[in-house]
Scaffold this active site. Sequence first.
Site, PDB file in Angstrom:
ATOM      1  N   PHE A  60      -8.864   8.022  13.022  1.00 54.26           N
ATOM      2  CA  PHE A  60      -8.922   7.065  12.620  1.00 54.26           C
ATOM      3  C   PHE A  60      -8.356   6.060  11.075  1.00 54.26           C
ATOM      4  O   PHE A  60      -9.201   4.651  10.894  1.00 54.26           O
ATOM      5  CB  PHE A  60     -11.075   6.705  12.634  1.00 54.26           C
ATOM      6  N   THR A  94     -24.165   4.938  10.320  1.00 50.59           N
ATOM      7  CA  THR A  94     -22.288   5.177  11.514  1.00 50.59           C
ATOM      8  C   THR A  94     -22.212   4.906  12.403  1.00 50.59           C
ATOM      9  O   THR A  94     -21.688   4.511  12.745  1.00 50.59           O
ATOM     10  CB  THR A  94     -21.755   6.847  10.426  1.00 50.59           C
ATOM     11  N   ARG A 105     -26.582  -3.475   9.767  1.00 43.34           N
ATOM     12  CA  ARG A 105     -25.779  -2.438  10.633  1.00 43.34           C
ATOM     13  C   ARG A 105     -26.750  -2.738  12.612  1.00 43.34           C
ATOM     14  O   ARG A 105     -25.916  -3.717  12.822  1.00 43.34           O
ATOM     15  CB  ARG A 105     -25.684  -1.438  10.180  1.00 43.34           C
ATOM     16  N   ASN A 115     -17.964  -3.145  11.369  1.00 50.67           N
ATOM     17  CA  ASN A 115     -19.774  -2.309  10.800  1.00 50.67           C
ATOM     18  C   ASN A 115     -19.926  -2.744  10.279  1.00 50.67           C
ATOM     19  O   ASN A 115     -20.613  -2.785   9.189  1.00 50.67           O
ATOM     20  CB  ASN A 115     -20.177  -0.691  11.164  1.00 50.67           C
ATOM     21  N   HIS A 118     -19.738  -1.664   4.311  1.00 50.77           N
ATOM     22  CA  HIS A 118     -19.843  -0.632   3.283  1.00 50.77           C
ATOM     23  C   HIS A 118     -20.826   0.125   2.081  1.00 50.77           C
ATOM     24  O   HIS A 118     -20.777  -1.243   1.324  1.00 50.77           O
ATOM     25  CB  HIS A 118     -18.002  -0.227   2.765  1.00 50.77           C
TER      26      HIS A 118
HETATM   27  P1  IDP Z   1     -20.480   5.379   6.395  1.00 51.69           P
HETATM   28  O1  IDP Z   1     -19.471   3.932   6.656  1.00 51.69           O
HETATM   29  O2  IDP Z   1     -21.305   4.790   7.639  1.00 51.69           O
HETATM   30  O3  IDP Z   1     -20.289   5.079   5.457  1.00 51.69           O
HETATM   31  P2  IDP Z   1     -17.942   6.712   7.151  1.00 51.69           P
HETATM   32  O4  IDP Z   1     -18.276   8.160   8.002  1.00 51.69           O
HETATM   33  O5  IDP Z   1     -18.076   6.909   5.304  1.00 51.69           O
HETATM   34  O6  IDP Z   1     -19.168   6.050   7.647  1.00 51.69           O
HETATM   35  O7  IDP Z   1     -16.375   6.124   7.787  1.00 51.69           O
HETATM   36  C1  IDP Z   1     -16.212   5.331   7.232  1.00 51.69           C
HETATM   37  C2  IDP Z   1     -15.773   4.281   8.136  1.00 51.69           C
HETATM   38  O8  IDP Z   1     -15.441   4.826   8.958  1.00 51.69           O
HETATM   39  C3  IDP Z   1     -17.196   3.570   9.119  1.00 51.69           C
HETATM   40  O9  IDP Z   1     -17.609   2.764   8.585  1.00 51.69           O
HETATM   41  C4  IDP Z   1     -16.041   2.970  10.175  1.00 51.69           C
HETATM   42  O10 IDP Z   1     -15.618   1.958   9.995  1.00 51.69           O
HETATM   43  C5  IDP Z   1     -15.025   4.493  10.391  1.00 51.69           C
HETATM   44  N1  IDP Z   1     -15.627   5.447  10.961  1.00 51.69           N
HETATM   45  C6  IDP Z   1     -16.279   6.824  10.533  1.00 51.69           C
HETATM   46  N2  IDP Z   1     -15.892   7.295  12.087  1.00 51.69           N
HETATM   47  C7  IDP Z   1     -15.620   6.435  13.072  1.00 51.69           C
HETATM   48  C8  IDP Z   1     -14.575   7.338  14.486  1.00 51.69           C
HETATM   49  O11 IDP Z   1     -15.941   7.758  15.307  1.00 51.69           O
HETATM   50  N3  IDP Z   1     -14.841   6.268  15.587  1.00 51.69           N
HETATM   51  C9  IDP Z   1     -13.992   4.972  15.074  1.00 51.69           C
HETATM   52  N4  IDP Z   1     -14.159   4.494  12.941  1.00 51.69           N
HETATM   53  C10 IDP Z   1     -14.811   5.271  12.525  1.00 51.69           C
HETATM   54 MG    MG Z   2     -19.102   6.266   3.788  1.00 53.48          MG
END
Ligand code: IDP
Ligand code: MG
Length: 152
Positions: A60, A94, A105, A115, A118
Amino acid sequence: MANCERTFIAIRPDGVQRSLVGEIIKRLEQKGFRLVAMKLIQASEDLLKEHYIDLKDCPFFTDLVKYMQSGPVVAMVWEGLNVVKTGQVMLGETNPADSKPGTSRGDFWIQVGRNIIHGSDSMESAEKEIGLWFQPEELADYKSCAQSWIYE
Ligand code: IDP
Ligand code: MG
């Protein structure tokens, strides 16, 4: 000093478009954290690719960078005791299904790729992200008059 811990928090393009900027800032302000820096910025592709470098091999990644470039982002630095960990708890998880009501969120978001916000996931990422999004002179140097009412 522990009270001076800092984190990077950004309201993402969907959070800006959905008029959640004030609500999210209000929650962090009311908690007692101190706002150190803030700007509305249309992030470049290079900045976003660097910001999410740890996820570069995820399927992604391209969509994530595109989404983050789809409009302006409110980039902020917040300061306070345990602000990295507490900031993350206030933001939510997440996985949408795990984000509890009361978190930003949990209250305003349904699907993982949209979402709204950040937050840095560790003190090391916070330091890196603050350096990436802000010049040192953009970090305001002031004393909060509420400090002694928030900390013992
Ligand atoms: P976080 O934002 O909760 O810290 P991270 O694992 O750092 O999550 O991932 C960054 C961003 O990547 C997420 O906020 C989301 O927008 C996107 N993301 C994470 N996992 C997925 C997924 O499985 N599918 C699509 N987008 C994802
Ligand atoms: Mg993150």
